[in-house]
Enzyme design. Structure first.
Site, short mmCIF file in Angstrom:
data_model
loop_
_atom_site.label_atom_id
_atom_site.label_comp_id
_atom_site.label_asym_id
_atom_site.label_seq_id
_atom_site.Cartn_x
_atom_site.Cartn_y
_atom_site.Cartn_z
N CYS B 83 0.79 -1.24 0.06
CA CYS B 83 0.05 -0.02 0.13
C CYS B 83 0.83 1.40 0.09
O CYS B 83 1.64 1.50 -0.93
CB CYS B 83 -0.85 -0.10 1.29
SG CYS B 83 -2.19 1.22 0.94
N HIS B 189 -3.96 -5.15 0.23
CA HIS B 189 -3.53 -5.43 1.29
C HIS B 189 -3.54 -7.01 1.66
O HIS B 189 -4.64 -7.72 1.83
CB HIS B 189 -4.32 -5.08 2.58
CG HIS B 189 -4.21 -3.52 2.86
ND1 HIS B 189 -3.24 -3.08 3.72
CD2 HIS B 189 -4.76 -2.45 2.06
CE1 HIS B 189 -3.28 -1.57 3.65
NE2 HIS B 189 -4.02 -1.33 2.71
N GLU B 191 -2.39 -8.92 3.73
CA GLU B 191 -2.87 -9.40 5.13
C GLU B 191 -4.36 -9.28 5.34
O GLU B 191 -4.77 -9.78 6.40
CB GLU B 191 -2.24 -8.49 6.38
CG GLU B 191 -2.49 -7.18 6.54
CD GLU B 191 -2.18 -6.16 5.45
OE1 GLU B 191 -1.90 -6.30 4.41
OE2 GLU B 191 -2.35 -4.87 5.66
#
Lengths: 257, 211
Positions: B83, B189, B191
């Site tokens: 990001c 993202h 994650e």
């Protein structure tokens, strides 16, 4: 190839348990937050929202534990709302594993808090929650005002103007709940959803009133919502998120399957 | 023991990143969320995450001396930008009225004007498909056009299109992933991107930095 419309199950949390009330009364126990979060994750939920429905100091500690436990097992975005009043509250929830926080009453008391929060943590993690209620009579142009404290306090503030103001101050997303429809299972207030969504540049999550899968589709197609939030139709096993997405896809809505 | 450094410069919540890494490494790796130059330099894999605005990011990196550390480790260690971490690697950004980046990958970071013109919402928020442009070790076991979770208002435009490892559309194509030697960078993202995201993190941990 396009951005998918999102389905966001909402988990109302009280004392570490998921509960669901009908118009804020008649609380039914729906279960363990981690178990429910995992189930929704497996079914394809795009995000999860946790609402601390009592927002007392004790409950906030419990809420942090809930977020921490869920965040170590579920790898989709998590939003936490209810009782977020300070930068310290936000930091606590983010450190516990939340990705976004919902700000509601505190934005009304002090709109500048939204700006401060967005500057500190970035707009992407600031969701302003707006509880709106229709105040116009049937033969008038529709008009909505915002309410705080779980719909108990009127503010006299116009909902559309408020939505624009919150975005200008840095809200990255709006969670829009119709107080008239919440818990009624009669569908979103589509006029309200469309009026707000068309008035702002950021994504709008429609909430309040989902009773059947078609309501989710209407919220997106007719209400112009970017995401739809629902609780009871998923909690009690009437429908799975996978079913909802299947039906959305059949009606031409881009979803993550 | 194998060590992964997650660079912590105060921009955003790094707990999600470290939790996801713990999940994919089965506690076989040490995950260090750190601003310590020595710990970063001695780690085997480096992750550079971040959310927020680029000017604050650059200010913090410089204040902590991390711009130089990143400049060094990015030359030879497997390095993953996420990001804002990805955006900071470019030469410059339009954000905050124009801001210099780390200039590790030639190019600029621009606002989603094209989306606004088409009446799309900005930030670009949610799950979008990523089209893998060519095979890369980080795409291993990730189906073509898998969806990943994005949240951003600016996107990267590298000077050289060859560095684009993956595209998304909003509504026009934009670079969702960049690859250059031992560096991989993603706008989304991982994650927060469920199975596909965890697989990408796992691939990164197993990557020797060769493409």
């Amino acid at each position: 190839m396009a951005l998918a419309k999102r389905i966001i199950p909402c988990l109302d949390v009280d004392a570490g348990r998921v509960v669901k009330g009908v118009q804020f009364v008649d609380i039914r126990d729906a279960g363990d937050p981690v178990e429910i979060a995992k189930r929704y994750d497996e079914q394809g939920a795009d995000e999860l929202t946790f609402l601390d429905i009592t927002a007392t100091a004790d409950n906030r500690d419990t809420m942090e534990d809930v977020v921490r436990a869920v965040a170590s097992q579920v790898f989709i975005p998590l939003t936490v709302g209810g009782g977020i009043r300070s930068v310290a509250d936000i930091r606590r929830m983010l450190n516990a594993g939340a990705d976004k926080v919902g700000i509601n009453s505190a934005a009304v008391t002090n709109p500048d808090f939204v700006r401060e929060a967005a500057e500190k943590f970035g707009s992407q993690c600031i969701v302003v929650a707006i509880d709106a209620k229709r105040v116009s009579t049937e033969d008038e142009q529709p008009r909505w005002e915002i309410f705080t404290h779980g719909g108990r306090n009127a503010t006299g503030i116009d909902a559309i103007e408020w939505a624009k103001k919150m975005v200008a101050l840095g809200a990255g997303e709006l969670l829009l709940t119709s107080m008239d429809r919440d818990g009624t299972r009669s569908g979103f207030d589509l006029e309200l959803t469309r009026a707000v969504s068309d008035a702002v540049s950021v994504p709008v999550i429609a909430s309040g009133g989902v009773g059947k899968l078609q309501d989710l589709i209407d919220g997106i197609k007719l209400g112009h919502a970017d995401a739809v939030l629902a609780a009871s139709i998923f909690h009690f096993g009437e429908h799975t998120i996978a079913e909802a997405k299947q039906q959305m896809a059949e009606q031409g809505i881009e979803v993550r399957l | 023991m194998h060590r992964v450094a997650v660079i912590d410069y105060g921009m955003g919540n790094l707990r999600s990143v470290s939790k996801a890494l713990e999940a994919v490494t089965d506690n076989q790796s040490q995950i260090l969320v750190t601003a310590d130059a020595e710990k970063i330099r001695s780690a085997d894999h480096i992750i550079f995450p971040g959310v927020g605005a680029i000017r604050d990011c650059m200010t913090e990196l410089k204040r902590l001396g991390l711009d130089r550390v990143i400049g060094d480790v990015v030359k030879h260690k497997p390095f993953l930008g996420i990001c804002l971490g990805m955006q900071s690697l470019l030469t410059r950004s339009q954000e905050n009225g124009g801001s210099a980046g780390l200039d590790i990958i030639d190019g600029e970071v621009v606002y989603f004007d094209s989306a606004i013109q088409q009446h799309l919402k900005v930030p670009h928020m949610g799950w979008n498909e990523v089209e893998q442009r060519y095979p890369h070790p980080l795409w291993r076991n990730i189906p073509q056009n898998s969806r990943f979770y994005f949240v951003h208002s600016f996107y990267v435009k590298p000077g050289n299109d060859d560095s684009i490892a993956g595209h998304s559309h909003y509504p026009l194509p934009f670079a969702a992933a960049l690859a250059k030697e031992n560096v991989f960078a993603v706008q989304f993202h991982p994650e927060k991107s469920q199975h596909a995201g965890l697989q990408l993190l796992k691939n990164f941990i197993n990557w020797d930095g060769q493409s």
